[in-house]
Write an enzyme that holds these catalytic residues in place. Structure first.
Site, PDB file in Angstrom:
ATOM      1  N   LYS A  53       0.941  -1.161   0.054  1.00 10.00           N
ATOM      2  CA  LYS A  53      -0.033   0.139  -0.078  1.00 10.00           C
ATOM      3  C   LYS A  53       0.805   1.294  -0.130  1.00 10.00           C
ATOM      4  O   LYS A  53       1.716   1.447   0.694  1.00 10.00           O
ATOM      5  CB  LYS A  53      -0.781   0.029   1.141  1.00 10.00           C
ATOM      6  CG  LYS A  53      -2.381   0.883   1.177  1.00 10.00           C
ATOM      7  CD  LYS A  53      -2.868   0.487   2.522  1.00 10.00           C
ATOM      8  CE  LYS A  53      -4.187   1.025   2.716  1.00 10.00           C
ATOM      9  NZ  LYS A  53      -4.753   0.839   4.120  1.00 10.00           N
TER      10      LYS A  53
HETATM   11  C1  E4P Z   1      -8.142   1.769   4.143  1.00  8.28           C
HETATM   12  O1  E4P Z   1      -7.405   1.004   3.681  1.00  8.28           O
HETATM   13  C2  E4P Z   1      -7.764   2.280   5.452  1.00  8.28           C
HETATM   14  O2  E4P Z   1      -7.176   1.586   6.457  1.00  8.28           O
HETATM   15  C3  E4P Z   1      -9.010   2.903   6.410  1.00  8.28           C
HETATM   16  O3  E4P Z   1     -10.180   2.681   5.652  1.00  8.28           O
HETATM   17  C4  E4P Z   1      -9.113   4.189   6.732  1.00  8.28           C
HETATM   18  O4  E4P Z   1     -10.317   4.598   7.362  1.00  8.28           O
HETATM   19  P1  E4P Z   1     -10.559   5.516   8.566  1.00  8.28           P
HETATM   20  O5  E4P Z   1     -10.821   6.686   7.957  1.00  8.28           O
HETATM   21  O6  E4P Z   1     -11.751   5.043   9.157  1.00  8.28           O
HETATM   22  O7  E4P Z   1      -9.265   5.653   9.338  1.00  8.28           O
END
Ligand code: E4P
Length: 217
Positions: free
Chosen positions: A83
């Protein structure tokens, strides 16, 4: 639509994998920091459990550093998806890692042009953050619709992974729009299981059954 759980917690992954409804996992530095311990072992455990794509995020901010970290993360397990954040360096790192055969999830997507550029760089997934857009008074799901439309026009292979999900309505809308994947916290997946009428209905069925059995003796 594939279901991923957004967590760094092995127990949460195990619980959903045991039911047989889990296709993958997304983690991020915040989620893994919450768990403590050795993040590499946690990621390896998660991969072993879900046996599907597991996003592991780089923390370098320059392209060379992201590529180095991405290559290293990819050695942990064949299920690892590297990622990278959507920045110029992130897009450059995505292009390089994808050309080497790694699957890349470009995260922190907040606009359609960002998603388009990530797709051009060979991303396997783009992650629009719908909840964080809602938080600033815009409709996050509109972004998902735009990205799905654009990717459909050009038949990009990049999958739309709806992230920053805060409630079951986000999940339903993602499915209606034809998103490829939704990643949600375990608590939101839990909410999808619940309906008071299901509980009341089941209780009544069991009571009626018991009553009928008692009347027979
Ligand atoms: C996605 O890959 C992220 O880890 C995640 O969905 C972020 O979510 P949040 O806005 O609740 O931190």
């Amino acid at each position: 639509m594939k279901l991923f759980v957004d967590t760094g917690n092995v127990k949460e992954v195990e619980a959903l994998a045991a039911i047989g409804i889990l296709d993958g996992v997304t983690t991020n530095p915040t989620l893994l920091a919450k768990e403590g311990g050795d993040y590499r072992r946690i990621l390896a455990r998660i991969c072993e459990t879900v046996k599907g794509p597991v996003s592991a995020e780089v923390v370098a901010t320059d392209a060379a550093g992201m590529i180095r970290e991405g290559r290293d993360l990819a050695t942990l397990d064949p299920h690892i998806v590297v990622k990278v954040p959507f920045t110029r360096d992130g897009v450059e790192a995505c292009r390089m890692l994808a050309s080497e055969g790694a699957r890349v999830n470009v995260t922190l997507i907040f606009s359609a042009p960002q998603a388009w550029l990530a797709a051009k760089a060979g991303a396997a997934y783009v992650s629009p953050f719908v909840g964080r857009l809602d938080d600033i008074g815009t409709t996050g799901m509109n972004l998902v619709r735009e990205i799905v439309d654009i990717f459909d026009n050009f038949e990009y292979l990049t999958e739309v992974l709806v992230a920053s999900v805060r409630n079951p309505i986000h999940i339903v809308e993602a499915a209606r729009m034809g998103a490829d994947v939704v990643t949600a916290p375990a608590a939101v997946i839990d909410q999808c299981f619940k309906h008071p009428l299901t509980d009341i209905g089941l209780e009544r069925f069991l009571k009626d059954w018991e009553k009928a059995q008692a009347a027979r003796v």
